[in-house]
Design a protein around this motif. Sequence first.
Motif, short mmCIF file in Angstrom:
data_model
loop_
_atom_site.label_atom_id
_atom_site.label_comp_id
_atom_site.label_asym_id
_atom_site.label_seq_id
_atom_site.Cartn_x
_atom_site.Cartn_y
_atom_site.Cartn_z
N GLU A 2 0.84 -1.20 0.00
CA GLU A 2 0.00 0.00 0.00
C GLU A 2 0.88 1.26 0.00
O GLU A 2 2.02 1.25 0.46
CB GLU A 2 -0.89 -0.01 1.24
CG GLU A 2 -1.97 1.03 1.21
CD GLU A 2 -2.85 0.94 2.44
OE1 GLU A 2 -3.35 1.99 2.86
OE2 GLU A 2 -3.04 -0.16 2.96
N ASP A 3 0.33 2.35 -0.52
CA ASP A 3 1.09 3.60 -0.63
C ASP A 3 1.60 4.09 0.72
O ASP A 3 2.74 4.54 0.84
CB ASP A 3 0.25 4.69 -1.29
CG ASP A 3 0.14 4.51 -2.80
OD1 ASP A 3 0.95 3.75 -3.37
OD2 ASP A 3 -0.74 5.13 -3.40
N LYS A 4 0.76 4.03 1.75
CA LYS A 4 1.18 4.51 3.07
C LYS A 4 2.34 3.68 3.61
O LYS A 4 3.26 4.23 4.21
CB LYS A 4 0.01 4.47 4.05
CG LYS A 4 -1.03 5.51 3.80
CD LYS A 4 -2.12 5.45 4.84
CE LYS A 4 -3.18 6.49 4.55
NZ LYS A 4 -4.25 6.48 5.56
N GLU A 5 2.31 2.38 3.40
CA GLU A 5 3.41 1.52 3.84
C GLU A 5 4.69 1.83 3.08
O GLU A 5 5.78 1.84 3.66
CB GLU A 5 3.04 0.05 3.66
CG GLU A 5 1.91 -0.42 4.55
CD GLU A 5 1.46 -1.81 4.21
OE1 GLU A 5 2.04 -2.44 3.30
OE2 GLU A 5 0.51 -2.29 4.85
N LEU A 6 4.56 2.07 1.79
CA LEU A 6 5.71 2.42 0.96
C LEU A 6 6.33 3.74 1.41
O LEU A 6 7.56 3.86 1.52
CB LEU A 6 5.30 2.50 -0.50
CG LEU A 6 6.39 2.88 -1.50
CD1 LEU A 6 7.47 1.81 -1.50
CD2 LEU A 6 5.79 3.04 -2.87
N ILE A 7 5.50 4.72 1.70
CA ILE A 7 5.98 6.02 2.18
C ILE A 7 6.70 5.86 3.51
O ILE A 7 7.80 6.38 3.72
CB ILE A 7 4.83 7.03 2.30
CG1 ILE A 7 4.32 7.42 0.92
CG2 ILE A 7 5.26 8.27 3.07
CD1 ILE A 7 3.02 8.18 0.94
N ASN A 8 6.09 5.12 4.43
CA ASN A 8 6.69 4.90 5.74
C ASN A 8 8.04 4.20 5.62
O ASN A 8 9.01 4.60 6.26
CB ASN A 8 5.74 4.10 6.63
CG ASN A 8 6.20 4.03 8.06
OD1 ASN A 8 6.77 4.98 8.57
ND2 ASN A 8 5.94 2.91 8.69
N LEU A 9 8.11 3.16 4.81
CA LEU A 9 9.37 2.44 4.61
C LEU A 9 10.44 3.35 4.01
O LEU A 9 11.58 3.38 4.46
CB LEU A 9 9.12 1.23 3.72
CG LEU A 9 10.34 0.38 3.37
CD1 LEU A 9 10.89 -0.28 4.63
CD2 LEU A 9 9.96 -0.65 2.33
N SER A 10 10.05 4.12 3.01
CA SER A 10 11.01 5.00 2.33
C SER A 10 11.54 6.08 3.26
O SER A 10 12.75 6.36 3.28
CB SER A 10 10.35 5.66 1.12
OG SER A 10 9.93 4.69 0.21
N VAL A 11 10.65 6.71 4.02
CA VAL A 11 11.08 7.76 4.95
C VAL A 11 11.98 7.17 6.03
O VAL A 11 13.03 7.75 6.36
CB VAL A 11 9.86 8.49 5.56
CG1 VAL A 11 10.28 9.39 6.70
CG2 VAL A 11 9.16 9.30 4.50
N ASN A 12 11.63 6.03 6.56
CA ASN A 12 12.45 5.40 7.60
C ASN A 12 13.83 5.00 7.08
O ASN A 12 14.81 5.09 7.81
CB ASN A 12 11.74 4.18 8.19
CG ASN A 12 10.62 4.57 9.11
OD1 ASN A 12 10.62 5.65 9.68
ND2 ASN A 12 9.64 3.70 9.23
N GLN A 13 13.91 4.55 5.83
CA GLN A 13 15.20 4.16 5.27
C GLN A 13 16.12 5.35 5.02
O GLN A 13 17.34 5.24 5.14
CB GLN A 13 15.00 3.40 3.97
CG GLN A 13 14.49 1.99 4.18
CD GLN A 13 14.26 1.27 2.87
OE1 GLN A 13 14.28 1.87 1.78
NE2 GLN A 13 14.04 -0.03 2.97
N SER A 14 15.55 6.48 4.67
CA SER A 14 16.39 7.63 4.33
C SER A 14 16.51 8.66 5.46
O SER A 14 17.30 9.60 5.35
CB SER A 14 15.85 8.32 3.08
OG SER A 14 14.57 8.85 3.33
#
Length: 76
Positions: A2-14
């Motif tokens: 889901e988009d929200k999960e993708l955003i959360n993962l991306s922000v946490n990684q960077s």
Amino acid sequence: MEDKELINLSVNQSLRRTIFTSIAVTVALAVIFGFSTYFKVTSMQRFALPLLVGMIIGTYTSLCLASNLWYDWRRI
């Protein structure tokens, strides 16, 4: 994913890398601004201050606003 999960993962990684890079650049610009103020070099002050402000605003924008704007854009 889901988009929200993708955003959360991306922000946490960077997040860590972005914060450390921003701190390093901000400290360097603050030192330049401090020395140029101490030695009264106005051309360096005019160079360092906008970069310093831009770095702080750019970091905030990248971390806090870009993901929300991207999510809203994807929903349209």
